[in-house]
Design an enzyme around this catalytic site. Sequence first.
Site, PDB file in Angstrom:
ATOM      1  N   HIS A 138       0.846  -1.206   0.000  1.00 39.74           N
ATOM      2  CA  HIS A 138       0.000   0.000   0.000  1.00 39.74           C
ATOM      3  C   HIS A 138       0.880   1.254   0.000  1.00 39.74           C
ATOM      4  CE1 HIS A 138      -3.731  -2.114   0.453  1.00 39.74           C
ATOM      5  NE2 HIS A 138      -3.513  -2.534   1.673  1.00 39.74           N
ATOM      6  N   ARG A 156     -17.420  -7.211   1.715  1.00 38.59           N
ATOM      7  CA  ARG A 156     -18.612  -6.562   2.273  1.00 38.59           C
ATOM      8  C   ARG A 156     -19.725  -6.620   1.230  1.00 38.59           C
ATOM      9  NH1 ARG A 156     -20.886  -1.389   2.730  1.00 38.59           N
ATOM     10  NH2 ARG A 156     -19.453  -0.715   1.094  1.00 38.59           N
TER      11      ARG A 156
HETATM   12  P1  PAP Z   1      -7.636  -4.156   1.608  1.00 38.11           P
HETATM   13  O1  PAP Z   1      -6.955  -2.945   1.057  1.00 38.11           O
HETATM   14  O2  PAP Z   1      -7.814  -4.063   3.082  1.00 38.11           O
HETATM   15  O3  PAP Z   1      -7.012  -5.411   1.140  1.00 38.11           O
HETATM   16  P2  PAP Z   1      -9.517  -4.277  -0.476  1.00 38.11           P
HETATM   17  O4  PAP Z   1      -9.539  -5.676  -0.872  1.00 38.11           O
HETATM   18  O5  PAP Z   1      -8.677  -3.336  -1.282  1.00 38.11           O
HETATM   19  O6  PAP Z   1      -9.119  -4.142   1.036  1.00 38.11           O
HETATM   20  O7  PAP Z   1     -10.985  -3.677  -0.522  1.00 38.11           O
HETATM   21  C1  PAP Z   1     -12.105  -4.362  -0.063  1.00 38.11           C
HETATM   22  C2  PAP Z   1     -13.236  -4.009  -1.000  1.00 38.11           C
HETATM   23  O8  PAP Z   1     -13.164  -4.859  -2.154  1.00 38.11           O
HETATM   24  C3  PAP Z   1     -14.586  -4.262  -0.353  1.00 38.11           C
HETATM   25  O9  PAP Z   1     -15.452  -3.300  -0.948  1.00 38.11           O
HETATM   26  P3  PAP Z   1     -16.840  -2.856  -0.281  1.00 38.11           P
HETATM   27  O10 PAP Z   1     -16.549  -2.488   1.132  1.00 38.11           O
HETATM   28  O11 PAP Z   1     -17.296  -1.671  -1.092  1.00 38.11           O
HETATM   29  O12 PAP Z   1     -17.761  -3.998  -0.410  1.00 38.11           O
HETATM   30  C4  PAP Z   1     -14.867  -5.671  -0.826  1.00 38.11           C
HETATM   31  O13 PAP Z   1     -16.227  -6.040  -0.754  1.00 38.11           O
HETATM   32  C5  PAP Z   1     -14.376  -5.614  -2.247  1.00 38.11           C
HETATM   33  N1  PAP Z   1     -14.088  -6.944  -2.792  1.00 38.11           N
HETATM   34  C6  PAP Z   1     -13.479  -7.980  -2.151  1.00 38.11           C
HETATM   35  N2  PAP Z   1     -13.403  -9.038  -2.953  1.00 38.11           N
HETATM   36  C7  PAP Z   1     -13.988  -8.689  -4.117  1.00 38.11           C
HETATM   37  C8  PAP Z   1     -14.236  -9.400  -5.344  1.00 38.11           C
HETATM   38  N3  PAP Z   1     -13.860 -10.667  -5.514  1.00 38.11           N
HETATM   39  N4  PAP Z   1     -14.841  -8.710  -6.338  1.00 38.11           N
HETATM   40  C9  PAP Z   1     -15.214  -7.427  -6.174  1.00 38.11           C
HETATM   41  N5  PAP Z   1     -15.019  -6.717  -5.045  1.00 38.11           N
HETATM   42  C10 PAP Z   1     -14.414  -7.344  -4.019  1.00 38.11           C
END
Ligand code: PAP
Length: 353
Positions: free
Chosen positions: A151, A309
Amino acid sequence: MAAPSDDSNISKTFENKFLQKDSYAEELRELMDSLPKEKGWITPDMYNYKGFWLGSIHLQGALRCQKHFQAQDYDIMLCSLQKTGTTWLKSLLFALITRKQYFPAAISQQQIHPLLTKNPHELIPGIEFYYAIENSPDFPMNNGRRILSTHLPGALLPKSVWESKCKLIYLCRNQKDTVVSFWHFMNKRRSSELGGAEAMPFPEAFDRYCRGEFQFGPFWDHMLGYWKESLENPSKVLFLKYEEIKEEPDVHLKRIAAFLDCPFSEEEKECGVVDGILRLCSFESLSNLEVNKTGKTIFRQTGNHAFFRKGKVGDWRNHMSDEMANKLDQIVDEKFKGTGQPERRVKEQATRG
Ligand code: PAP
Protein backbone atom coordinates in the site's frame (compact mmCIF):
# COMPACT_ATOMS: atom_id res chain seq x y z
CA MET A 1 13.50 -17.20 7.55
CA ALA A 2 10.16 -18.44 6.33
CA ALA A 3 7.21 -16.11 5.84
CA PRO A 4 5.14 -16.02 9.02
CA SER A 5 2.25 -18.42 8.93
CA ASP A 6 0.97 -19.01 12.45
CA ASP A 7 -1.80 -16.46 12.77
CA SER A 8 -2.42 -16.84 16.50
CA ASN A 9 1.12 -15.87 17.52
CA ILE A 10 1.61 -13.09 15.05
CA SER A 11 -1.67 -11.32 15.47
CA LYS A 12 -1.33 -11.19 19.25
CA THR A 13 2.22 -9.93 19.41
CA PHE A 14 2.06 -7.78 16.28
CA GLU A 15 -0.92 -5.66 17.16
CA ASN A 16 -0.28 -5.32 20.83
CA LYS A 17 3.33 -4.44 20.26
CA PHE A 18 2.55 -1.62 17.90
CA LEU A 19 0.04 -0.09 20.22
CA GLN A 20 2.79 0.34 22.84
CA LYS A 21 5.11 3.13 21.87
CA ASP A 22 7.68 2.04 24.45
CA SER A 23 8.34 -1.15 22.54
CA TYR A 24 9.56 0.62 19.37
CA ALA A 25 13.24 0.66 18.56
CA GLU A 26 14.87 3.88 19.69
CA GLU A 27 15.67 4.96 16.15
CA LEU A 28 12.01 4.66 15.19
CA ARG A 29 10.86 6.48 18.31
CA GLU A 30 13.20 9.38 17.55
CA LEU A 31 11.95 9.61 14.01
CA MET A 32 8.33 9.47 15.15
CA ASP A 33 8.95 12.25 17.64
CA SER A 34 10.29 14.46 14.85
CA LEU A 35 7.36 13.95 12.46
CA PRO A 36 4.01 15.77 12.27
CA LYS A 37 1.34 13.54 13.74
CA GLU A 38 -2.41 13.11 13.91
CA LYS A 39 -4.72 10.76 15.72
CA GLY A 40 -4.70 7.32 14.05
CA TRP A 41 -7.83 5.44 12.97
CA ILE A 42 -6.69 2.35 14.88
CA THR A 43 -3.31 3.15 16.37
CA PRO A 44 -3.07 6.10 18.77
CA ASP A 45 -1.07 8.18 16.26
CA MET A 46 -0.32 8.42 12.59
CA TYR A 47 2.82 10.13 11.27
CA ASN A 48 3.41 12.24 8.21
CA TYR A 49 6.49 10.78 6.60
CA LYS A 50 7.63 12.48 3.38
CA GLY A 51 4.10 13.66 2.68
CA PHE A 52 2.22 10.44 3.47
CA TRP A 53 0.36 9.31 6.60
CA LEU A 54 1.61 6.08 8.12
CA GLY A 55 0.83 4.32 11.36
CA SER A 56 3.84 3.15 13.37
CA ILE A 57 3.52 -0.38 11.93
CA HIS A 58 3.66 0.89 8.38
CA LEU A 59 6.42 3.35 9.15
CA GLN A 60 8.55 0.57 10.59
CA GLY A 61 7.70 -1.66 7.60
CA ALA A 62 8.42 1.09 5.07
CA LEU A 63 11.81 1.93 6.57
CA ARG A 64 12.83 -1.70 6.83
CA CYS A 65 11.83 -2.60 3.29
CA GLN A 66 13.54 0.48 1.90
CA LYS A 67 16.69 -0.79 3.56
CA HIS A 68 16.45 -4.53 2.97
CA PHE A 69 14.01 -5.41 0.19
CA GLN A 70 15.65 -6.39 -3.08
CA ALA A 71 13.28 -6.46 -6.03
CA GLN A 72 13.89 -9.05 -8.72
CA ASP A 73 13.14 -8.76 -12.43
CA TYR A 74 10.57 -11.55 -12.13
CA ASP A 75 8.65 -9.85 -9.29
CA ILE A 76 5.09 -8.64 -9.65
CA MET A 77 4.06 -5.88 -7.25
CA LEU A 78 0.40 -5.03 -6.76
CA CYS A 79 0.22 -1.44 -5.51
CA SER A 80 -2.97 0.08 -4.15
CA LEU A 81 -4.58 2.17 -1.49
CA GLN A 82 -6.65 0.24 1.01
CA LYS A 83 -10.18 -0.75 0.04
CA THR A 84 -9.72 -0.27 -3.66
CA GLY A 85 -10.16 -3.98 -4.52
CA THR A 86 -6.75 -5.34 -3.47
CA THR A 87 -8.15 -8.67 -2.26
CA TRP A 88 -9.89 -9.25 -5.59
CA LEU A 89 -6.84 -8.38 -7.68
CA LYS A 90 -4.63 -10.51 -5.45
CA SER A 91 -6.87 -13.49 -6.15
CA LEU A 92 -6.88 -12.78 -9.89
CA LEU A 93 -3.09 -12.45 -10.01
CA PHE A 94 -2.52 -15.62 -8.04
CA ALA A 95 -4.93 -17.64 -10.19
CA LEU A 96 -3.44 -16.15 -13.36
CA ILE A 97 0.20 -16.86 -12.55
CA THR A 98 -0.42 -20.37 -11.18
CA ARG A 99 -2.95 -21.40 -13.81
CA LYS A 100 -0.73 -24.18 -15.18
CA GLN A 101 -0.35 -25.78 -11.74
CA TYR A 102 -3.93 -25.15 -10.66
CA PHE A 103 -6.20 -25.35 -13.65
CA PRO A 104 -9.09 -23.07 -12.65
CA ALA A 105 -11.68 -24.57 -15.01
CA ALA A 106 -11.35 -28.03 -13.49
CA ILE A 107 -10.73 -27.34 -9.84
CA SER A 108 -13.71 -29.22 -8.53
CA GLN A 109 -12.72 -32.54 -10.08
CA GLN A 110 -8.96 -32.59 -9.88
CA GLN A 111 -7.46 -30.62 -7.08
CA ILE A 112 -8.04 -28.13 -4.36
CA HIS A 113 -7.10 -24.68 -5.58
CA PRO A 114 -5.18 -22.70 -2.90
CA LEU A 115 -7.71 -19.89 -3.23
CA LEU A 116 -10.40 -22.26 -1.94
CA THR A 117 -8.64 -22.74 1.38
CA LYS A 118 -6.57 -19.59 1.84
CA ASN A 119 -7.46 -15.92 1.88
CA PRO A 120 -5.75 -14.01 -0.98
CA HIS A 121 -3.78 -11.95 1.56
CA GLU A 122 -2.17 -15.14 2.80
CA LEU A 123 -1.08 -16.10 -0.70
CA ILE A 124 0.21 -12.67 -1.70
CA PRO A 125 2.13 -10.96 1.09
CA GLY A 126 2.08 -7.22 1.65
CA ILE A 127 5.75 -6.32 1.92
CA GLU A 128 5.52 -3.53 4.50
CA PHE A 129 3.56 -5.75 6.90
CA TYR A 130 6.15 -8.52 6.71
CA TYR A 131 9.05 -6.11 7.05
CA ALA A 132 7.38 -4.58 10.08
CA ILE A 133 7.96 -7.91 11.80
CA GLU A 134 11.41 -8.87 10.60
CA ASN A 135 14.38 -7.74 8.51
CA SER A 136 14.41 -10.47 5.91
CA PRO A 137 11.13 -12.20 5.30
CA ASP A 138 11.17 -14.96 2.74
CA PHE A 139 8.50 -14.42 0.12
CA PRO A 140 7.03 -17.37 -1.79
CA MET A 141 7.70 -18.11 -5.46
CA ASN A 142 4.80 -19.01 -7.69
CA ASN A 143 5.62 -20.43 -11.09
CA GLY A 144 8.93 -18.56 -11.23
CA ARG A 145 7.52 -15.23 -10.01
CA ARG A 146 7.12 -13.55 -6.65
CA ILE A 147 3.69 -11.96 -6.39
CA LEU A 148 3.83 -9.23 -3.77
CA SER A 149 1.73 -6.31 -2.74
CA THR A 150 2.11 -2.94 -1.10
CA HIS A 151 0.00 0.00 0.00
CA LEU A 152 3.06 2.24 0.02
CA PRO A 153 3.14 5.19 -2.36
CA GLY A 154 5.64 4.94 -5.22
CA ALA A 155 7.87 7.55 -3.59
CA LEU A 156 8.39 5.33 -0.53
CA LEU A 157 9.07 2.08 -2.37
CA PRO A 158 12.54 0.58 -2.13
CA LYS A 159 14.79 1.85 -4.94
CA SER A 160 15.31 -1.61 -6.39
CA VAL A 161 11.61 -1.75 -7.31
CA TRP A 162 12.16 1.09 -9.74
CA GLU A 163 15.63 0.03 -10.83
CA SER A 164 14.79 -3.61 -11.57
CA LYS A 165 12.50 -4.85 -14.32
CA CYS A 166 9.84 -5.97 -11.86
CA LYS A 167 6.31 -5.13 -12.98
CA LEU A 168 3.91 -2.94 -11.03
CA ILE A 169 0.14 -3.04 -11.25
CA TYR A 170 -1.63 -0.11 -9.64
CA LEU A 171 -5.27 -0.42 -8.69
CA CYS A 172 -7.50 2.52 -7.83
CA ARG A 173 -11.19 2.98 -7.15
CA ASN A 174 -13.75 5.74 -7.09
CA GLN A 175 -13.04 7.75 -3.93
CA LYS A 176 -16.64 7.83 -2.74
CA ASP A 177 -16.90 4.05 -2.64
CA THR A 178 -13.38 3.78 -1.24
CA VAL A 179 -14.06 6.03 1.75
CA VAL A 180 -17.30 4.19 2.55
CA SER A 181 -15.53 0.84 2.33
CA PHE A 182 -12.63 2.13 4.43
CA TRP A 183 -14.97 3.46 7.10
CA HIS A 184 -16.80 0.13 7.39
CA PHE A 185 -13.52 -1.78 7.53
CA MET A 186 -11.94 0.48 10.14
CA ASN A 187 -15.00 0.27 12.34
CA LYS A 188 -14.89 -3.51 12.16
CA ARG A 189 -11.23 -3.36 13.19
CA ARG A 190 -11.93 -0.90 15.99
CA SER A 191 -14.57 -3.22 17.33
CA SER A 192 -12.51 -6.42 17.14
CA GLU A 193 -9.00 -5.12 17.80
CA LEU A 194 -9.54 -2.25 20.20
CA GLY A 195 -11.74 -4.11 22.65
CA GLY A 196 -15.02 -2.95 21.18
CA ALA A 197 -14.02 0.70 20.67
CA GLU A 198 -16.84 2.90 19.47
CA ALA A 199 -17.46 3.21 15.75
CA MET A 200 -16.13 6.38 14.18
CA PRO A 201 -19.08 8.45 12.89
CA PHE A 202 -19.12 8.61 9.09
CA PRO A 203 -18.87 12.44 8.89
CA GLU A 204 -15.63 12.32 10.90
CA ALA A 205 -14.19 9.57 8.70
CA PHE A 206 -15.23 11.49 5.59
CA ASP A 207 -13.57 14.73 6.74
CA ARG A 208 -10.34 12.98 7.58
CA TYR A 209 -10.35 11.21 4.23
CA CYS A 210 -10.96 14.50 2.42
CA ARG A 211 -7.99 16.02 4.23
CA GLY A 212 -5.92 13.04 3.13
CA GLU A 213 -5.42 11.91 6.73
CA PHE A 214 -5.73 8.16 6.52
CA GLN A 215 -3.23 5.32 6.21
CA PHE A 216 -1.05 5.80 3.13
CA GLY A 217 -3.00 8.92 2.18
CA PRO A 218 -3.51 11.43 0.77
CA PHE A 219 -5.16 9.57 -2.09
CA TRP A 220 -4.33 12.22 -4.68
CA ASP A 221 -0.54 12.04 -4.23
CA HIS A 222 -0.67 8.25 -3.96
CA MET A 223 -2.59 7.92 -7.22
CA LEU A 224 -0.74 10.62 -9.11
CA GLY A 225 2.67 9.16 -8.32
CA TYR A 226 1.77 5.85 -9.94
CA TRP A 227 -0.27 7.50 -12.68
CA LYS A 228 2.71 9.54 -13.84
CA GLU A 229 4.97 6.47 -13.80
CA SER A 230 2.39 4.54 -15.83
CA LEU A 231 2.40 7.27 -18.48
CA GLU A 232 6.17 7.52 -18.61
CA ASN A 233 6.79 3.81 -18.55
CA PRO A 234 3.73 1.80 -19.58
CA SER A 235 5.64 -1.46 -19.75
CA LYS A 236 6.60 -1.01 -16.07
CA VAL A 237 3.35 0.21 -14.48
CA LEU A 238 -0.15 -0.86 -15.46
CA PHE A 239 -2.78 1.49 -14.03
CA LEU A 240 -6.15 -0.17 -13.40
CA LYS A 241 -9.52 0.88 -12.03
CA TYR A 242 -11.87 -1.27 -9.98
CA GLU A 243 -14.92 -0.04 -11.86
CA GLU A 244 -13.41 -0.88 -15.24
CA ILE A 245 -12.50 -4.40 -14.14
CA LYS A 246 -16.07 -4.81 -12.89
CA GLU A 247 -17.42 -3.69 -16.23
CA GLU A 248 -15.23 -5.88 -18.44
CA PRO A 249 -13.42 -8.43 -16.27
CA ASP A 250 -12.35 -10.68 -19.14
CA VAL A 251 -10.84 -7.79 -21.10
CA HIS A 252 -8.84 -6.65 -18.10
CA LEU A 253 -7.70 -10.11 -17.08
CA LYS A 254 -6.32 -10.66 -20.58
CA ARG A 255 -4.72 -7.22 -20.45
CA ILE A 256 -3.03 -8.05 -17.14
CA ALA A 257 -1.81 -11.38 -18.51
CA ALA A 258 -0.28 -9.67 -21.55
CA PHE A 259 1.32 -6.98 -19.38
CA LEU A 260 2.92 -9.67 -17.20
CA ASP A 261 4.28 -11.47 -20.28
CA CYS A 262 2.08 -14.50 -19.71
CA PRO A 263 -0.75 -14.01 -22.25
CA PHE A 264 -3.53 -16.59 -22.58
CA SER A 265 -3.08 -18.96 -25.50
CA GLU A 266 -5.97 -19.61 -27.88
CA GLU A 267 -6.23 -23.07 -26.43
CA GLU A 268 -6.53 -21.72 -22.90
CA LYS A 269 -9.25 -19.33 -23.99
CA GLU A 270 -11.16 -22.16 -25.67
CA CYS A 271 -10.78 -24.38 -22.59
CA GLY A 272 -12.45 -21.73 -20.44
CA VAL A 273 -9.39 -20.73 -18.38
CA VAL A 274 -10.27 -17.01 -18.44
CA ASP A 275 -13.85 -17.65 -17.33
CA GLY A 276 -12.65 -20.19 -14.76
CA ILE A 277 -10.33 -17.64 -13.13
CA LEU A 278 -13.03 -14.96 -13.12
CA ARG A 279 -15.56 -17.32 -11.58
CA LEU A 280 -13.14 -18.54 -8.94
CA CYS A 281 -12.22 -14.95 -7.97
CA SER A 282 -15.69 -13.45 -8.12
CA PHE A 283 -17.09 -11.79 -5.02
CA GLU A 284 -19.79 -14.44 -4.75
CA SER A 285 -17.31 -17.30 -4.92
CA LEU A 286 -14.65 -15.94 -2.56
CA SER A 287 -17.00 -14.46 0.01
CA ASN A 288 -18.83 -17.78 0.40
CA LEU A 289 -15.75 -19.86 1.15
CA GLU A 290 -15.37 -21.08 4.70
CA VAL A 291 -11.87 -19.56 4.99
CA ASN A 292 -13.26 -16.15 4.14
CA LYS A 293 -16.36 -16.48 6.29
CA THR A 294 -14.74 -17.68 9.51
CA GLY A 295 -10.93 -17.48 9.03
CA LYS A 296 -8.66 -14.70 10.29
CA THR A 297 -5.90 -12.70 8.64
CA ILE A 298 -2.33 -13.41 9.57
CA PHE A 299 -1.80 -10.08 11.28
CA ARG A 300 -5.16 -9.15 12.74
CA GLN A 301 -7.88 -10.26 15.06
CA THR A 302 -10.41 -9.04 12.50
CA GLY A 303 -11.85 -11.92 10.48
CA ASN A 304 -11.35 -12.42 6.75
CA HIS A 305 -15.03 -11.68 6.22
CA ALA A 306 -14.15 -7.98 6.69
CA PHE A 307 -12.49 -8.02 3.24
CA PHE A 308 -15.79 -8.97 1.60
CA ARG A 309 -18.61 -6.56 2.27
CA LYS A 310 -20.69 -5.77 -0.84
CA GLY A 311 -18.25 -5.55 -3.74
CA LYS A 312 -20.47 -3.11 -5.61
CA VAL A 313 -20.00 0.13 -7.50
CA GLY A 314 -22.02 3.07 -6.17
CA ASP A 315 -22.72 1.99 -2.59
CA TRP A 316 -21.62 5.47 -1.48
CA ARG A 317 -25.15 6.64 -2.21
CA ASN A 318 -26.35 4.77 0.85
CA HIS A 319 -24.01 6.73 3.12
CA MET A 320 -23.21 10.11 1.65
CA SER A 321 -25.26 13.28 1.38
CA ASP A 322 -25.23 15.20 -1.93
CA GLU A 323 -23.21 17.88 -0.20
CA MET A 324 -20.52 15.38 0.80
CA ALA A 325 -20.44 13.83 -2.66
CA ASN A 326 -20.02 17.27 -4.24
CA LYS A 327 -17.25 18.17 -1.83
CA LEU A 328 -15.28 15.03 -2.66
CA ASP A 329 -15.88 15.51 -6.41
CA GLN A 330 -14.48 19.02 -6.11
CA ILE A 331 -11.37 17.81 -4.31
CA VAL A 332 -10.85 15.19 -7.00
CA ASP A 333 -11.33 17.75 -9.78
CA GLU A 334 -8.95 20.19 -8.16
CA LYS A 335 -6.22 17.67 -7.31
CA PHE A 336 -6.23 15.96 -10.69
CA LYS A 337 -6.74 19.04 -12.85
CA GLY A 338 -4.32 19.15 -15.74
CA THR A 339 -2.75 15.78 -14.92
CA GLY A 340 -4.62 13.82 -17.58
CA GLN A 341 -5.64 11.49 -14.79
CA PRO A 342 -8.69 9.60 -16.05
CA GLU A 343 -10.32 9.83 -12.65
CA ARG A 344 -13.23 11.76 -14.13
CA ARG A 345 -14.26 8.74 -16.16
CA VAL A 346 -14.24 6.56 -13.03
CA LYS A 347 -16.32 9.15 -11.27
CA GLU A 348 -18.92 9.23 -14.04
CA GLN A 349 -19.19 5.46 -14.12
CA ALA A 350 -19.75 5.34 -10.38
CA THR A 351 -22.29 8.13 -10.56
CA ARG A 352 -24.28 6.11 -13.04
CA GLY A 353 -24.06 3.21 -10.58
P1 PAP B 1 -7.64 -4.16 1.61
O1 PAP B 1 -6.96 -2.95 1.06
O2 PAP B 1 -7.81 -4.06 3.08
O3 PAP B 1 -7.01 -5.41 1.14
P2 PAP B 1 -9.52 -4.28 -0.48
O4 PAP B 1 -9.54 -5.68 -0.87
O5 PAP B 1 -8.68 -3.34 -1.28
O6 PAP B 1 -9.12 -4.14 1.04
O7 PAP B 1 -10.99 -3.68 -0.52
C1 PAP B 1 -12.11 -4.36 -0.06
C2 PAP B 1 -13.24 -4.01 -1.00
O8 PAP B 1 -13.16 -4.86 -2.15
C3 PAP B 1 -14.59 -4.26 -0.35
O9 PAP B 1 -15.45 -3.30 -0.95
P3 PAP B 1 -16.84 -2.86 -0.28
O10 PAP B 1 -16.55 -2.49 1.13
O11 PAP B 1 -17.30 -1.67 -1.09
O12 PAP B 1 -17.76 -4.00 -0.41
C4 PAP B 1 -14.87 -5.67 -0.83
O13 PAP B 1 -16.23 -6.04 -0.75
C5 PAP B 1 -14.38 -5.61 -2.25
N1 PAP B 1 -14.09 -6.94 -2.79
C6 PAP B 1 -13.48 -7.98 -2.15
N2 PAP B 1 -13.40 -9.04 -2.95
C7 PAP B 1 -13.99 -8.69 -4.12
C8 PAP B 1 -14.24 -9.40 -5.34
N3 PAP B 1 -13.86 -10.67 -5.51
N4 PAP B 1 -14.84 -8.71 -6.34
C9 PAP B 1 -15.21 -7.43 -6.17
N5 PAP B 1 -15.02 -6.72 -5.04
C10 PAP B 1 -14.41 -7.34 -4.02
